[in-house]
Structures are given as structure tokens and as C-alpha cells.
Design an enzyme around this catalytic site. Structure first.
Site, mmCIF file in Angstrom:
data_model
loop_
_atom_site.group_PDB
_atom_site.id
_atom_site.type_symbol
_atom_site.label_atom_id
_atom_site.label_comp_id
_atom_site.label_asym_id
_atom_site.label_seq_id
_atom_site.Cartn_x
_atom_site.Cartn_y
_atom_site.Cartn_z
ATOM 1 N N ASP A 151 -0.969 16.370 -1.593
ATOM 2 C CA ASP A 151 -1.293 15.498 -2.719
ATOM 3 C C ASP A 151 -0.263 15.726 -3.825
ATOM 4 O OD1 ASP A 151 -4.146 13.978 -3.720
ATOM 5 O OD2 ASP A 151 -2.708 14.552 -5.270
ATOM 6 N N HIS A 210 -3.452 0.809 8.346
ATOM 7 C CA HIS A 210 -4.140 0.575 7.076
ATOM 8 C C HIS A 210 -5.632 0.324 7.298
ATOM 9 C CE1 HIS A 210 -4.494 -0.516 2.849
ATOM 10 N NE2 HIS A 210 -5.347 -1.427 3.268
ATOM 11 N N HIS A 244 -9.456 14.087 1.494
ATOM 12 C CA HIS A 244 -8.874 15.206 0.760
ATOM 13 C C HIS A 244 -9.296 16.502 1.459
ATOM 14 C CE1 HIS A 244 -8.074 12.953 -3.133
ATOM 15 N NE2 HIS A 244 -8.996 12.157 -2.601
ATOM 16 N N GLY A 255 -14.725 7.036 -7.745
ATOM 17 C CA GLY A 255 -13.396 7.259 -8.298
ATOM 18 C C GLY A 255 -12.253 7.045 -7.325
ATOM 19 N N CYS A 277 0.832 -1.210 0.000
ATOM 20 C CA CYS A 277 0.000 0.000 0.000
ATOM 21 C C CYS A 277 0.866 1.260 0.000
ATOM 22 C CB CYS A 277 -0.916 -0.016 1.221
ATOM 23 S SG CYS A 277 -1.791 1.526 1.459
ATOM 24 N N HIS A 308 -8.382 7.975 2.933
ATOM 25 C CA HIS A 308 -7.788 9.315 2.905
ATOM 26 C C HIS A 308 -8.870 10.348 2.729
ATOM 27 C CE1 HIS A 308 -7.724 7.570 -1.142
ATOM 28 N NE2 HIS A 308 -7.897 8.773 -1.624
ATOM 29 N N THR A 348 -9.030 5.708 -5.980
ATOM 30 C CA THR A 348 -7.914 5.060 -6.686
ATOM 31 C C THR A 348 -6.881 4.469 -5.733
ATOM 32 O OG1 THR A 348 -6.711 7.153 -6.856
ATOM 33 C CG2 THR A 348 -8.129 6.555 -8.714
ATOM 34 N N HIS A 396 -6.472 3.010 0.683
ATOM 35 C CA HIS A 396 -6.095 3.291 2.077
ATOM 36 C C HIS A 396 -6.838 4.589 2.383
ATOM 37 C CE1 HIS A 396 -2.754 3.671 5.332
ATOM 38 N NE2 HIS A 396 -3.577 4.717 5.500
HETATM 39 P P1 5GP Z 1 -8.589 9.075 -4.660
HETATM 40 O O1 5GP Z 1 -8.736 9.201 -6.149
HETATM 41 O O2 5GP Z 1 -8.344 7.642 -4.248
HETATM 42 O O3 5GP Z 1 -9.687 9.728 -3.885
HETATM 43 O O4 5GP Z 1 -7.308 9.939 -4.293
HETATM 44 C C1 5GP Z 1 -6.004 9.472 -4.379
HETATM 45 C C2 5GP Z 1 -5.116 10.689 -4.336
HETATM 46 O O5 5GP Z 1 -3.815 10.279 -4.003
HETATM 47 C C3 5GP Z 1 -5.035 11.435 -5.667
HETATM 48 O O6 5GP Z 1 -5.443 12.787 -5.475
HETATM 49 C C4 5GP Z 1 -3.557 11.316 -6.045
HETATM 50 O O7 5GP Z 1 -3.051 12.482 -6.668
HETATM 51 C C5 5GP Z 1 -2.885 11.062 -4.716
HETATM 52 N N1 5GP Z 1 -1.669 10.256 -4.779
HETATM 53 C C6 5GP Z 1 -1.508 9.070 -5.418
HETATM 54 N N2 5GP Z 1 -0.261 8.597 -5.259
HETATM 55 C C7 5GP Z 1 0.377 9.507 -4.460
HETATM 56 C C8 5GP Z 1 1.703 9.570 -3.938
HETATM 57 O O8 5GP Z 1 2.560 8.702 -4.154
HETATM 58 N N3 5GP Z 1 2.014 10.656 -3.173
HETATM 59 C C9 5GP Z 1 1.103 11.640 -2.896
HETATM 60 N N4 5GP Z 1 1.515 12.670 -2.144
HETATM 61 N N5 5GP Z 1 -0.157 11.611 -3.386
HETATM 62 C C10 5GP Z 1 -0.514 10.563 -4.155
HETATM 63 ZN ZN ZN Z 2 -2.310 1.299 3.623
#
Ligand code: 5GP
Ligand code: ZN
Length: 116
Positions: free
Chosen positions: A32, A48, A104, A95, A6, A102, A97, A100
Site C-alpha cells: 500500500d 477488474h 488489505h 470508506g 482504474c 482489494h 476509495t 477495484h
Molecule cells: P480503500 O480505502 O479503498 O479500502 O483502500 C484503498 C487503498 O489503496 C488505500 O489504503 C490507499 O493507500 C491505497 N492506494 C491508493 N492509490 C494507490 C496507488 O497508486 N498505489 C498503491 N500502492 N496504493 C494505493
Molecule cells: Zn480495475
């Protein structure tokens, strides 16, 4: 608990670098990598949890802490008065991606149309 595959577990344990803005026993917050607005921070549990759907009763304090850390960072980063959103994507239709949990934290510019 940590998942060796992860990416956010690796960021939380500092195996992968990030721009860390906050850390305590339960959570870390970092910028981000692909910001959608000037202030785009991810607030994540150190342990996790796959996402909103992975939450259990035992995570109540964690969710409270994430919300308060979001409030603190919004103030520290100067967007508390101009306004901000905290958003969680859960599952494919939303959406998500990274699997884990998170939150925003988004702010620093008008975010246009409201979804809700
Ligand atoms: P989701 O689409 O799952 O809601 O958000 C995942 C977020 O993680 C995206 O905004 C993406 O830019 C961010 N992200 C993905 N990989 C990394 C990383 O390795 N480092 C950081 N700082 N952000 C990441
Ligand atoms: Zn994790």
C-alpha cells in the site's frame, strides 16, 4: 477484463509502478502506498472487479486464491504468528476509495481496539 480508468488495473498490468510482492495468473499483491501499519499489502484480482458487491459465482476460485495468498504473504513477511487482519472495505459507509476489489493485509503492530 480491464478498466482503462482504474488505478489498480494499471498497477496489475504494470502501467503504473508498485512494490510488487506476489503475482500469479489471477492476482497481484503490492505494498500500500500509505501504510497504516508496518505490513500493509493490497491483494487484488488482475481482472477488474469493482469490489465485494461486484463478485459473482465465477469468482469463487479467485476469492479462495486471494485468501491463500494473504496467508502465504503473512508467513513470508513474518506476521503469521504475531497476527494479522485481512480487511475489505465495500461501499461508502465502509470508506472504499478505490473501486477495484482489494483485500488489505495488515500486521506487524498491535492494531488496538477491535471493530468486530
Ligand atoms: P480503500 O480505502 O479503498 O479500502 O483502500 C484503498 C487503498 O489503496 C488505500 O489504503 C490507499 O493507500 C491505497 N492506494 C491508493 N492509490 C494507490 C496507488 O497508486 N498505489 C498503491 N500502492 N496504493 C494505493
Ligand atoms: Zn480495475
Amino acid at each position: 477484463m480491464s478498466d482503462p480508468n482504474c488505478i489498480f488495473c494499471k498497477i496489475a498490468s504494470k502501467q503504473i509502478p508498485s512494490t510488487l510482492l506476489y503475482e500469479d495468473d489471477l492476482v497481484v499483491a503490492f505494498k500500500d502506498i500509505a501504510p497504516q501499519v508496518p505490513v500493509h499489502v493490497l491483494i487484488v484480482p488482475k481482472a477488474h472487479v469493482s469490489g465485494l458487491d461486484g463478485l459473482r459465482e465465477e469468482h469463487k476460485a479467485l476469492i479462495g486464491q486471494i485468501t491463500l495468498v494473504g496467508q502465504k504473504l503473512a508467513r513470508d513477511l513474518g506476521v503469521a504468528e504475531s497476527g494479522y487482519r485481512m480487511v475489505v472495505n465495500s461501499g461508502p459507509d465502509a470508506g472504499q476509495t478505490v473501486f477495484h476489489l482489494h483485500f488489505h493485509l495488515l500486521g506487524g503492530a498491535p492494531m488496538g481496539g477491535k471493530m468486530v
